[in-house]
Design a protein around this motif. Structure first.
Motif, PDB file in Angstrom:
ATOM      1  N   UNK A 328       0.817  -1.211   0.000  1.00 25.36           N
ATOM      2  CA  UNK A 328       0.000   0.000   0.000  1.00 25.36           C
ATOM      3  C   UNK A 328       0.850   1.260   0.000  1.00 25.36           C
ATOM      4  N   UNK A 329       2.000   1.222   0.651  1.00 24.15           N
ATOM      5  CA  UNK A 329       2.894   2.379   0.620  1.00 24.15           C
ATOM      6  C   UNK A 329       3.487   2.570  -0.771  1.00 24.15           C
ATOM      7  N   UNK A 330       3.817   1.471  -1.445  1.00 28.95           N
ATOM      8  CA  UNK A 330       4.307   1.586  -2.819  1.00 28.95           C
ATOM      9  C   UNK A 330       3.239   2.217  -3.707  1.00 28.95           C
ATOM     10  N   UNK A 331       1.989   1.773  -3.572  1.00 27.36           N
ATOM     11  CA  UNK A 331       0.912   2.337  -4.382  1.00 27.36           C
ATOM     12  C   UNK A 331       0.729   3.828  -4.102  1.00 27.36           C
ATOM     13  N   UNK A 332       0.797   4.214  -2.839  1.00 30.64           N
ATOM     14  CA  UNK A 332       0.598   5.618  -2.477  1.00 30.64           C
ATOM     15  C   UNK A 332       1.683   6.506  -3.070  1.00 30.64           C
ATOM     16  N   UNK A 333       2.942   6.085  -2.951  1.00 30.25           N
ATOM     17  CA  UNK A 333       4.040   6.881  -3.502  1.00 30.25           C
ATOM     18  C   UNK A 333       3.974   6.890  -5.027  1.00 30.25           C
ATOM     19  N   UNK A 334       3.650   5.753  -5.631  1.00 34.06           N
ATOM     20  CA  UNK A 334       3.558   5.685  -7.095  1.00 34.06           C
ATOM     21  C   UNK A 334       2.495   6.640  -7.614  1.00 34.06           C
ATOM     22  N   UNK A 335       1.360   6.688  -6.942  1.00 39.72           N
ATOM     23  CA  UNK A 335       0.280   7.578  -7.365  1.00 39.72           C
ATOM     24  C   UNK A 335       0.712   9.036  -7.307  1.00 39.72           C
ATOM     25  N   UNK A 336       1.439   9.403  -6.242  1.00 41.98           N
ATOM     26  CA  UNK A 336       1.872  10.790  -6.086  1.00 41.98           C
ATOM     27  C   UNK A 336       2.984  11.156  -7.055  1.00 41.98           C
ATOM     28  N   UNK A 337       3.918  10.236  -7.272  1.00 39.61           N
ATOM     29  CA  UNK A 337       5.095  10.543  -8.079  1.00 39.61           C
ATOM     30  C   UNK A 337       4.837  10.444  -9.575  1.00 39.61           C
ATOM     31  N   UNK A 338       3.752   9.794  -9.970  1.00 34.97           N
ATOM     32  CA  UNK A 338       3.492   9.582 -11.396  1.00 34.97           C
ATOM     33  C   UNK A 338       3.370  10.889 -12.163  1.00 34.97           C
ATOM     34  N   UNK A 339       2.979  11.964 -11.489  1.00 31.61           N
ATOM     35  CA  UNK A 339       2.792  13.255 -12.155  1.00 31.61           C
ATOM     36  C   UNK A 339       4.043  14.127 -12.136  1.00 31.61           C
ATOM     37  N   UNK A 340       5.135  13.632 -11.538  1.00 32.65           N
ATOM     38  CA  UNK A 340       6.340  14.449 -11.411  1.00 32.65           C
ATOM     39  C   UNK A 340       7.375  14.069 -12.467  1.00 32.65           C
ATOM     40  N   UNK A 341       7.953  15.085 -13.082  1.00 30.72           N
ATOM     41  CA  UNK A 341       9.058  14.855 -14.003  1.00 30.72           C
ATOM     42  C   UNK A 341      10.311  14.522 -13.200  1.00 30.72           C
TER      43      UNK A 341
END
Length: 589
Positions: A328-341
């Motif tokens: 769940x922590x991987x999913x949370x960080x992935x969701x947030x970081x997906x929009x960052x260059x």
């Protein structure tokens, strides 16, 4: 002493020290740079989000802003900048306000200043200010580096701090989401990432509500994720994770592999490794990887019996702590970081077959990276495995309401294990473990240890709870517990581990990658690899109400706090490591 009182005292101290330092004061007069020579807005930052910070100068000066920020020319996140402002000029910076502390600083100096003092690795900027670090007498230093093609200047460590500076203090406030009470985790429910979102993912995947239409596991959630069994429930969970990552906008690449038994020679399908990729915009072949295993302990030895009643066996249907929490922590960080260059490629992986011997990550590093992508360098790896049942929880195992196995109707208390992970009946440290390391009494990866300490002491707000461990002067088998005891049982420990029980081991062994991992209570957790490894059990263990330990908060509130701590630590690590990867010190020898 309240914040306003401390600030007032600090201003008095600044005025007292001004004649001695000759560099700063509250008022700007003559050659002095003072707080009144600049306007910094807003005065209160919102913790945990990127936001505009405007610095307007009434006279020529330079300002050092020591926080993560967005570079407007590249779109990448960088650590700190120094800006030069002529009188009447202003600059707008997009800054990530630290999520778990209440004070930020901007430092002022003469126009064109090159060197600046910084805080120690184990202290926050607030503590640095309170001890008078702005005098520049004992602080470490940085030097500004001119940005490429007119972009923001960056900084690097320097042997000189340039002397005294004028600090401008700003407050930080992290709002609470309106949909949750304090007992439900509202204190850590907002920001770019947050612990409550992690908790929600754990609940979704661990939902045991019966669903007769689900032929895979008969439940609303995603249970029975037993790798190597070829079972429909594992396949169902894999499809959920693939779809979730694709919804984030990541490119999902999976590997299905086969395990050959060394004992029987038979082959067994191991299902999926699932990795979501956000490709780098400068170097596509440099990969930063953030991972957790999503398989859970399969039932063997007559398992699936409640250890509170029948004693310990082996196996679980839910695996909330091991390792739905990490997933769940991987999913949370992935969701947030997906929009960052990012400069380098970010890879978010959910491993298969960890419980059977780290087979999923072993396959990925040995075959997918080394054979199929030989030009790739995995710069760093961050691992999540059994994290969350740790500080701020503690103070004793739960009792009543179905618990048992220990004295009375309580779960057995965690006991000191001299050659295991540090813990006792009261304190269950959050562990930040780093490697590779071959020596228990030498710090072999100081760069990664230093980064972990730097992030933890300010942005994560745990300077009082955190301490590094080192085995100098102790036996190789017992050094972690020995040093932990000698340092009065710190609640968060940062150390290099000479052993590796999770997926970070394969990155160290197969690729020589420097890794950072997060974990909590393992062998002292009564429901480790048991049927009772559920969300409710985690909540019960984290409850400190009525205990003579820490602050009184509900189990959910403390659990969300712990998940928030780790998720933010990992997120900050990603931003720092994208700008400056940390290589294996052994490879430099």
């Amino acid at each position: 002493m309240g914040r306003d009182a401390r600030r007032a005292l600090g201003l008095v101290c600044i005025m007292m020290f001004a004649p001695l330092s000759g560099c700063f004061g509250e008022e700007g007069d003559g050659g002095l740079i003072g707080e009144n020579d600049v306007t910094v807005t807003p005065e209160t930052l919102i913790g945990g989000i990127f936001q505009g910070l405007t610095i307007s100068a009434d006279r020529d000066l330079s300002a050092f802003v020591p926080y993560l920020m967005m570079n407007p020319d590249t779109g990448f996140v960088q650590n700190s900048t120094v800006v030069d402002l002529k009188a009447g000029q202003s600059v707008l910076l997009t800054v990530l306000a630290p999520p778990r502390t209440d004070t930020a600083v901007v430092l002022l100096g003469d126009y064109g200043r090159e060197n600046w003092p910084i805080r120690e690795l184990n202290e926050s900027w607030k503590t640095w200010w309170e001890r008078g670090g702005y005098e520049g007498k004992s602080s470490q230093g940085i030097k500004r580096i001119v940005g490429d093609n007119g972009t923001l200047d960056t900084v690097q460590v320097s042997g000189s701090n340039g002397g005294a500076v004028t600090p401008v203090l700003l407050s930080i406030m992290r709002p609470e989401a309106p949909g949750f009470s304090e007992a439900e985790g509202s204190r850590h429910s907002t920001g770019m990432v947050d612990g409550r979102t992690v908790f929600n993912y754990i609940n979704v995947m661990s939902d045991e509500t019966p669903d007769p239409t689900d032929l895979a596991d008969g439940a609303v959630g995603y249970l029975d994720r037993w790798a190597g069994q070829g079972n429909a429930a594992y396949e169902d969970a894999a499809q959920y994770l693939i779809q979730t990552m694709e919804n984030f906008g990541l490119e999902v690449i999976t590997q299905r592999f086969v395990y050959d038994s060394l004992m029987t020679g038979s082959q067994n399908p191991e299902a999926y490794n699932i990795c979501g990729y956000r490709w780098g915009e400068v170097d596509r072949d440099k990969w930063m990887v953030f991972g957790a295993h999503f398989d859970i302990a399969p039932p063997i030895n007559g398992g699936m019996l409640d250890p509170h009643i029948f004693g310990r066996t082996y196996g679980t249907r839910v695996g909330a702590y091991d390792n739905t929490a990490g997933t769940s922590m991987v999913l949370t960080v992935a969701e947030a970081m997906a929009d960052h260059s990012t400069r380098n490629t970010m890879v978010f992986c959910l491993w298969s077959g960890e419980e059977g011997g780290k087979r999923g990550s072993d396959f990925w590093t040995d075959y997918w990276v080394k054979e199929d992508n030989p030009n790739v360098e995995v710069t760093n790896y961050v691992n999540l495995d059994m994290a969350g049942v740790n500080w701020p929880g503690g103070g004793g195992a739960p009792c009543g309401d179905g618990h048992g196995g220990g004295e009375g109707n309580c779960d057995p208390e965690p006991q000191v294990d001299p050659d295991g992970y540090p813990k006792d009946e009261e304190v269950w440290p959050m562990r930040v473990y780093i490697g590779p390391s071959l020596d228990h009494d030498v710090m072999n990866q100081p760069g990664m240890v230093g980064l972990a300490m730097w992030i933890g002491s300010d942005a994560i707000g745990v300077e009082e709870q955190m301490s590094p461990l080192l085995g100098e002067g102790y036996d190789a088998e017992t050094w972690k517990v020995d040093d932990w005891m000698a340092k009065d049982r710190p609640e968060i420990i940062v150390y290099e581990d000479t052993t590796a029980r999770s997926d970070h081991a394969t990155f160290q062994d197969n690729l020589g990658t420097v890794t950072m991992g997060f974990g909590g209570l393992v062998d002292g957790y009564w429901c480790y690899h048991q049927t009772c490894d559920t969300v409710d059990e985690m909540i019960d263990w984290m409850d400190t109400t009525g205990k003579d330990y820490g602050e009184e908060h509900s189990g959910t509130s403390n659990l969300v706090d712990a998940l928030d701590t780790i998720t933010w630590w990992a997120t900050y690590s990603f931003f720092h490591l994208d700008e400056n990867p940390i290589r294996n010190a052994y490879l430099d020898e």
